[in-house]
Each structure stands twice: as C-alpha cells, then as structure tokens.
Design an enzyme around this catalytic site. Sequence first.
Site, mmCIF file in Angstrom:
data_model
loop_
_atom_site.group_PDB
_atom_site.id
_atom_site.type_symbol
_atom_site.label_atom_id
_atom_site.label_comp_id
_atom_site.label_asym_id
_atom_site.label_seq_id
_atom_site.Cartn_x
_atom_site.Cartn_y
_atom_site.Cartn_z
ATOM 1 N N SER A 56 0.800 -1.219 0.000
ATOM 2 C CA SER A 56 0.000 0.000 0.000
ATOM 3 C C SER A 56 0.836 1.274 0.000
ATOM 4 C CB SER A 56 -0.944 0.014 1.210
ATOM 5 O OG SER A 56 -0.223 -0.100 2.427
ATOM 6 N N HIS A 78 0.236 5.011 6.998
ATOM 7 C CA HIS A 78 0.916 5.529 5.812
ATOM 8 C C HIS A 78 1.363 6.983 5.968
ATOM 9 C CE1 HIS A 78 -2.029 2.408 4.533
ATOM 10 N NE2 HIS A 78 -0.955 1.946 3.908
ATOM 11 N N ASP A 134 -2.505 8.528 7.868
ATOM 12 C CA ASP A 134 -3.452 7.683 8.583
ATOM 13 C C ASP A 134 -2.662 6.807 9.544
ATOM 14 O OD1 ASP A 134 -2.320 5.631 7.083
ATOM 15 O OD2 ASP A 134 -4.032 5.374 5.753
#
Length: 393
Positions: free
Chosen positions: A41, A361, A358
């Site tokens: 991600s 990340h 977040d």
Amino acid sequence: MGHYRPLHCHCLIVLAFDSFIRLCTSSTAHTPVANFVFGDSLVDSGNNNYILSLSKADFVPNGIDFGGPTGRYTNGRTIVDIIGQEIGLSGFTPPYLAPTTAGPAILQGVNYASGGGGILNHTGKIFGGRINLDAQMDNFANTRQQIISTIGDAAAAKLFHSALFSVTIGSNDFINNYLTPAPCVDRVAQKQVPPESFVAAMISRFRTQLTRLYRMGGRRIVVANVGPIGCIPFQREINSAGAGAGPGCAAFPNQVAQLYNGQLRGLVQQLGTELPGSQFVYADVYRIVEDIIRNYSSYGFQNAAAPCCQLLLLSGVPAAPAGGPGPGLGLIDHINSLIPCGPASKVCPDRSKYVFWDPFHPTEAANAIIASRLFDGHHPYIFPVNIRRLTNE
C-alpha cells in the site's frame, strides 16, 4: 494468477509502437523508458480498486491533494509517483488492473503493487483479496509477454535493461502477519515461531522472487527495506507499553524490522554480485523515516505521532496540541491511531505539518522527503548508487 489483456492494435497504436522502438534503440537516451513498480500500500496506485478486499483507499478523503481518491493510501503522491516525475516520465505509472492499462500505455511501465500484499503468500489474509509478490511477478510476466509480442525480443530486452524496477514490500509480513494478534489470523502463535525463523522464511522467498525478476529481464532494481513499523500510529497505540525503540515507538516491531533489514541488505549485495549485468540498489527507508521522526521539527513537521486523518464524529473530543512523538497524546489521537481513514473522517488543515496521513501511511510531505533521499541521497540512505545515478548509467 495473472491477468492477461489482449492488445487491440489500430493504426495509431502501430505508430506509437514504431516511435517507441526508435526510442528504445537510441544509444543517447539515459532516462528510463519504463518504470515497473512492485510492492504494497505504500506504493499502490489503485490495483486494489479492482479486487474484493478490505484494504482499499478509493474513497475520500484519500487523495485530497491529488484531485480525489485514486486508490493511493495517502493524501497525495506516493514515493514512486514522485520518483517517476524526477526521472522525467510522462504521467504516473498506471495500476496493472486498470482497464486503461493496455496498448502503448504498458510500454512506459506498470504498477503492480497491492495494499495488504506481502512477500509471503499468506500475508494479508485478514483483508481477503490482495496481490502478494508472487502474483505481482505473474502479472509482470504477462506484461512482459505482451511487450515482446508487440515490439519484438530485441527492443523488449533494451526496454527492460534500461527500465527502473522498484520493490517496496515486507511491512505487511510483519504488521498483518507475524505481529497480528493470534485470534485474527490462521497461523502458529508468535511464541512458537522465533523472529529469526520468520525472517529467514521471508528472505528465502524474497531471494527467489528477486531472482525471478532478474530472469524476466529486470536489471536496475531498487529494493526498499522495511521502515520503523514500531513508530507508525497503529503500532504505537497497540504497543503503548513498548519503549526503548525511539521517542514513543514500540520496541519489538522495530527490532524484528531491523533483524530483517540486516539480512535483506546482505541479500541485495549478494544478488548484485551473483547475477551478471544486474544493478541492485538497497534503499534504507528505515534510516530515512527514523531520522524524519526523531528530527521532525527540523523538517518542518509539527506532529510525528498522530495521523492527520481523524474521525469526524469525534471532532468534539479534545485532542492533544500538535506535537511530536511520545506520551501525552489526547483521547482523539489514541482513537485515531487505531481506526483507518474513511469518509467519516476529518482531515488536518495543513497536511504538510504531519508525518502520517493515517495510522499506517505517510503523508505526501513525508513521501517527498523519502523520495528525495532515494533519488539524490548517498550512503547510508541508499547504496551503492542513488536512483539518479542508477538511471543515468
């Protein structure tokens, strides 16, 4: 399994291919003509938009500084987006699963990364769908065959030899595998699997995967290590009793990351020696991010502990003043360190002041610093060469 997309050749496409072949055969061009991205991600540009998964970022407020959500797990650009711009590529490298990633588009590179993906195939099972590294390699094999069928073996070989390959993966093998609470995942309890054994399994599998990438034509390969995962907001909170790994960071997650990174560095150096014509580069993202967190104020950040994206329904709960890592976070900071960013969240007004977007990340501001160190930095942040030199040699 990989996803093969047949090419539909029309006159304009043929002309584009002809121009591309001339570019590939030019001896004076140093800018990579293609950019191939593998990972999780941290670098996913939207592949998880097209699979059934609990790991998604195709909703607001993700992409708030990118013109809207695209599937990137941050407010703006990822590290590979920024590096792609620095090396002069036109546009952002598209996700493999996007319907538009076909025809001439694949000749400039493809992003295969997937949120929740890992080196080990059982990593990320808690999310359901995800594309782990073996499957990403399968998908690249499909792209490779399409390119060979389109421009021929010789031009394809030149393309792959000059292209930039980057692999940013491994964090999920810890966060969403080894460090996941036992009731949440089907695996042997951590106490029965020493960290050394788990890391050895990762390194063994990764060796096979990187060697396969080389055998499929990859030559300029940047391998990023695992960052200080004990310092992400999520791990800070669930390991709030942990100490000794840096200001407010959880000790054990960082220890296993460093154990892995030490062996990964040796693997990258060994592959660079053993595989003829290869240029393997080790990117020490752990060291870069650790420096950002420890010296956040010198980089212009005001907060290196709490995520920028917070729950709107808790907006009335007093939050800790913007500050650095360590104890003393307010109730809202603790809650938001556990809950992913979503449509019910509010966003800090100045994203450039936060290290984390977040619970997991970085913000685009942090990504830009990391990308700069990798592109123009030097040992110990990246070696034996930085990406600028790698792509100009």
